[in-house]
Design a protein around this motif. Structure first.
Motif, PDB file in Angstrom:
ATOM      1  N   GLY A  33      12.099 -18.078 -15.393  1.00  0.00           N
ATOM      2  CA  GLY A  33      10.768 -18.336 -14.868  1.00  0.00           C
ATOM      3  C   GLY A  33       9.620 -18.087 -15.819  1.00  0.00           C
ATOM      4  N   GLU A  34       9.881 -17.914 -17.098  1.00  0.00           N
ATOM      5  CA  GLU A  34       8.788 -17.701 -18.048  1.00  0.00           C
ATOM      6  C   GLU A  34       8.643 -18.904 -18.977  1.00  0.00           C
ATOM      7  OE1 GLU A  34       8.859 -14.812 -21.159  1.00  0.00           O
ATOM      8  OE2 GLU A  34      10.958 -15.174 -21.690  1.00  0.00           O
ATOM      9  N   VAL A  35       7.440 -19.031 -19.569  1.00  0.00           N
ATOM     10  CA  VAL A  35       7.204 -19.985 -20.651  1.00  0.00           C
ATOM     11  C   VAL A  35       7.202 -19.172 -21.937  1.00  0.00           C
ATOM     12  CG1 VAL A  35       5.658 -21.687 -21.654  1.00  0.00           C
ATOM     13  CG2 VAL A  35       5.850 -21.501 -19.170  1.00  0.00           C
TER      14      VAL A  35
ATOM     15  N   LEU B 228      17.037 -23.741 -17.975  1.00  0.00           N
ATOM     16  CA  LEU B 228      16.149 -23.545 -19.120  1.00  0.00           C
ATOM     17  C   LEU B 228      15.924 -24.890 -19.780  1.00  0.00           C
ATOM     18  CD1 LEU B 228      16.153 -20.732 -21.774  1.00  0.00           C
ATOM     19  CD2 LEU B 228      15.965 -23.099 -22.489  1.00  0.00           C
ATOM     20  N   ILE B 229      14.653 -25.232 -20.026  1.00  0.00           N
ATOM     21  CA  ILE B 229      14.310 -26.488 -20.677  1.00  0.00           C
ATOM     22  C   ILE B 229      13.554 -26.174 -21.963  1.00  0.00           C
ATOM     23  CG2 ILE B 229      13.088 -28.678 -20.478  1.00  0.00           C
ATOM     24  CD1 ILE B 229      13.378 -28.502 -17.464  1.00  0.00           C
ATOM     25  N   VAL B 230      14.069 -26.669 -23.077  1.00  0.00           N
ATOM     26  CA  VAL B 230      13.396 -26.543 -24.371  1.00  0.00           C
ATOM     27  C   VAL B 230      12.528 -27.776 -24.571  1.00  0.00           C
ATOM     28  CG1 VAL B 230      13.680 -26.287 -26.862  1.00  0.00           C
ATOM     29  CG2 VAL B 230      15.314 -25.201 -25.306  1.00  0.00           C
ATOM     30  N   MET B 231      11.236 -27.578 -24.798  1.00  0.00           N
ATOM     31  CA  MET B 231      10.301 -28.689 -25.001  1.00  0.00           C
ATOM     32  C   MET B 231       9.763 -28.624 -26.418  1.00  0.00           C
ATOM     33  SD  MET B 231       8.166 -28.717 -21.414  1.00  0.00           S
ATOM     34  CE  MET B 231       9.017 -28.891 -19.838  1.00  0.00           C
ATOM     35  N   ASP B 232      10.107 -29.629 -27.221  1.00  0.00           N
ATOM     36  CA  ASP B 232       9.710 -29.681 -28.625  1.00  0.00           C
ATOM     37  C   ASP B 232       8.474 -30.561 -28.775  1.00  0.00           C
ATOM     38  OD1 ASP B 232       9.576 -29.588 -31.359  1.00  0.00           O
ATOM     39  OD2 ASP B 232      11.358 -30.793 -31.722  1.00  0.00           O
TER      40      ASP B 232
ATOM     41  N   THR C  39       8.421 -23.267 -13.583  1.00  0.00           N
ATOM     42  CA  THR C  39       8.599 -21.823 -13.732  1.00  0.00           C
ATOM     43  C   THR C  39       8.473 -21.111 -12.384  1.00  0.00           C
ATOM     44  OG1 THR C  39       6.260 -21.589 -14.349  1.00  0.00           O
ATOM     45  CG2 THR C  39       7.871 -21.800 -16.128  1.00  0.00           C
ATOM     46  N   ALA C  40       7.664 -21.667 -11.473  1.00  0.00           N
ATOM     47  CA  ALA C  40       7.571 -21.088 -10.133  1.00  0.00           C
ATOM     48  C   ALA C  40       8.900 -21.185  -9.400  1.00  0.00           C
ATOM     49  CB  ALA C  40       6.475 -21.789  -9.331  1.00  0.00           C
ATOM     50  N   ASP C  41       9.709 -22.185  -9.767  1.00  0.00           N
ATOM     51  CA  ASP C  41      11.050 -22.341  -9.184  1.00  0.00           C
ATOM     52  C   ASP C  41      12.104 -21.530  -9.932  1.00  0.00           C
ATOM     53  OD1 ASP C  41      10.087 -24.066  -7.277  1.00  0.00           O
ATOM     54  OD2 ASP C  41      10.603 -25.889  -8.382  1.00  0.00           O
ATOM     55  N   GLY C  42      11.681 -20.740 -10.928  1.00  0.00           N
ATOM     56  CA  GLY C  42      12.626 -19.903 -11.667  1.00  0.00           C
ATOM     57  C   GLY C  42      13.185 -20.537 -12.919  1.00  0.00           C
ATOM     58  N   VAL C  43      12.772 -21.793 -13.223  1.00  0.00           N
ATOM     59  CA  VAL C  43      13.241 -22.445 -14.446  1.00  0.00           C
ATOM     60  C   VAL C  43      12.470 -21.873 -15.635  1.00  0.00           C
ATOM     61  CG1 VAL C  43      13.445 -24.649 -15.677  1.00  0.00           C
ATOM     62  CG2 VAL C  43      13.812 -24.559 -13.196  1.00  0.00           C
TER      63      VAL C  43
END
Length: 537
Positions: free
Chosen positions: A45-47, A177-181, A203-207
């Protein structure tokens, strides 16, 4: 989700609560130690923002995490268990998705077909289109975009819509977990706000999201924590994103204090007209564009993504054929739609999409540098490799391309160094007019200052520069004169010193509100960019 060969999800046995943890990761390539003991910890859930100069190891780390590369040493723990993803598909199935800067989507397929690309909804070999469309629609609703039709051809979507489809594709694998480049690289300010809203929903959904960007103002807006890489090592981990100063982040990335020095503008000396564009237009893209560029002058095109800036400069260069108007260089009219004529007249283009339009990925660096000047190194039709290699090596040294080996495949360089290779091509050619479309996209803070100084140096030597950038402060800081472009038209022209960022935004937004921009992007929300001038630096 269970993945064959990997343990089931579990909590971190050490009690740290990390979704992903990396310890002592090492990756060696011939002659280069790309990762040298990297550590990273990402919570649910974090960035988590990942920073570093080009060549710091960010791209290699992403490829190791996604299963594209196998590490030589170190440990990766996913949901508390040691893993070693053998392929990108294995990582996806385990719930770790990567969205690269150059999106791996297919324009000729529908939105739904792209969402489920690689794990299509089918039965007995027959596509279940209705089922796929329904599931894609549910994912798009989750991302706050029920207005993107699952059956719509992907190629008709703007850049922001494609980003949403990439996220839906990641969620179709139940990504945790999503990696955004560099996800904002091709977005305008309103689309960036939309992207941030979607990230916060995830992130509010825990991703968890690992967010990579060279735009430090974005890090402060969207990030929770920051990890900084330098020379393949972790030099800072878990810094608070909102309170760590820009100066501190730059110092960690570069080992020194870096100022965004645009350099001094040239004085009002007499200049010779190099380029004259008169009444240029291309049906459906832009119309009635006229301007000039003089020797030693930097002319900037400012506007939002989709305003027609790239189409204008590509038409000037001959990559697109105009329907109206003329392009004249040194008093001689260019043949419309002819790149060869433009290059012979002394024009060079650094395109917006360097990988697909500006580079031969499998060829060595030196060949990418010399490709526009091969006749200079040929005798009786045969190229002399030693001369070709020496000329390229000098240009690479001048631009501080790293690694500096001209024989390396250009695809192995980081994005910023690839951009330098494209620029080196035209330095070797000796162009009198350079067209720079997003020259610092994906370039780190240290290298940006070097590029700014180089552009200023070229102008001081009499080269004319036509500059396009999505970063308005960059246009205002570099250019002598600015053309504001909105909805395919030049709506204002003024000396850069007479404009502010707020002035430019007022002009483009006022024009967009009275134009067909919103109709052209129908089905996609747009948020008016806010004034960030008072945000902390």
């Amino acid at each position: 989700m269970r993945t064959r060969g990997f343990p089931p999800p579990d909590t971190d046995p050490a009690g740290a609560g990390a979704l992903l943890s990396v310890d002592g990761l090492v990756k060696q390539f011939p002659g280069v130690r790309a990762l040298d003991g990297v550590t990273l910890s990402v919570r649910p859930g974090e960035v988590h923002c990942l920073l570093g100069q080009n060549g710091a190891g960010k791209s290699t780390l992403i490829k190791v995490l996604s299963g594209a590369h196998t590490p030589d040493a170190g440990m990766i723990r996913w949901r508390g268990r040691p893993v070693a993803f053998p392929t990108p598909l294995a990582a996806l199935r385990a719930g770790l998705a990567t969205i690269y800067q150059e999106l791996d989507l297919v324009d000729g397929l529908t939105v739904a077909e792209n969402v489920f690309l690689g794990h299509e909804r089918s039965r007995f070999g027959f596509s279940l289109r209705t089922k796929g469309n329904a599931e894609a629609a549910a994912l798009l609703r989750r991302l706050g975009h029920p207005d993107i039709a699952p059956g719509r051809p992907l190629g008709t979507l703007p850049a922001a819509g494609r980003q949403i489809v990439s996220m839906a594709r990641a969620l179709s694998y139940d990504a945790r977990l999503i990696v955004m480049d560099e996800p904002s690289a091709v977005l305008d300010a309103g689309e960036v706000d939309t992207l941030f809203r979607v990230v916060r929903q995830l992130t509010a959904d825990g991703v968890a999201v690992v967010y990579i960007s060279h735009r430090l103002d974005e890090i402060r807006q969207i990030g929770d924590r920051v990890t900084v890489l330098k020379d393949g090592r972790t030099v800072a981990a878990g810094l608070p994103a909102r309170t760590t100063t820009t100066a501190e982040l730059v110092r960690l990335m570069t080992g020194r204090t870096v100022e965004y020095a645009f350099g001094e503008r040239a004085g009002p000396a007499r200049r010779r007209e190099l380029l004259r564009v008169n009444g240029l237009g291309r049906a459906g893209e832009f119309a009635d564009v006229s301007f000039t560029v003089h020797s030693g002058e930097i002319v900037g095109l400012a506007g939002l993504v989709g305003s027609g800036r790239t189409e204008i400069v590509e038409t000037v260069y001959g990559a697109r054929r105009p329907t109206t108007g003329t392009v004249t260089v040194d008093g001689r009219r260019l043949r419309p739609g002819s790149v060869r004529a433009a290059v012979r007249a002394g024009l060079g283009l650094c395109p917006e999409e360097r990988k697909s339009q500006g580079l031969f990925g499998e060829d060595p660096v030196y060949r990418n540098v010399s490709v526009a000047s091969l006749a200079r190194y040929a005798t009786a039709g045969f190229v002399a490799p030693a001369r070709e290699l020496a000329a390229a090596a000098r240009a690479l040294t001048d631009l501080d391309v790293r690694p500096g080996d001209p024989r390396r495949p250009v695809r192995t360089l980081s994005g910023g160094n690839q951009q330098k290779v494209v620029l080196a091509r035209w330095l070797v050619r000796g162009c009198r007019l350079l067209v720079l479309d997003e020259p610092t996209r994906g370039v780190d803070v240290g290298a940006r200052t070097e590029l700014y100084r180089l552009i200023r140096r070229l102008a001081a030597d009499g080269v004319g520069v036509l500059l396009v950038s999505s970063e308005i402060p960059e246009v205002l800081g570099l250019a002598d004169r600015v053309l504001v472009v909105a909805d395919g038209r030049v709506v204002h022209e003024a000396p850069a010193a007479d404009l502010t960022e707020a002035d430019v935004l007022d002009l483009v937004l006022a024009e967009r509100d009275t134009s067909g921009w919103q109709r052209a992007n129908q089905g996609h929300s747009a948020v008016v960019p806010h004034d960030r001038s008072e945000e902390p630096t």
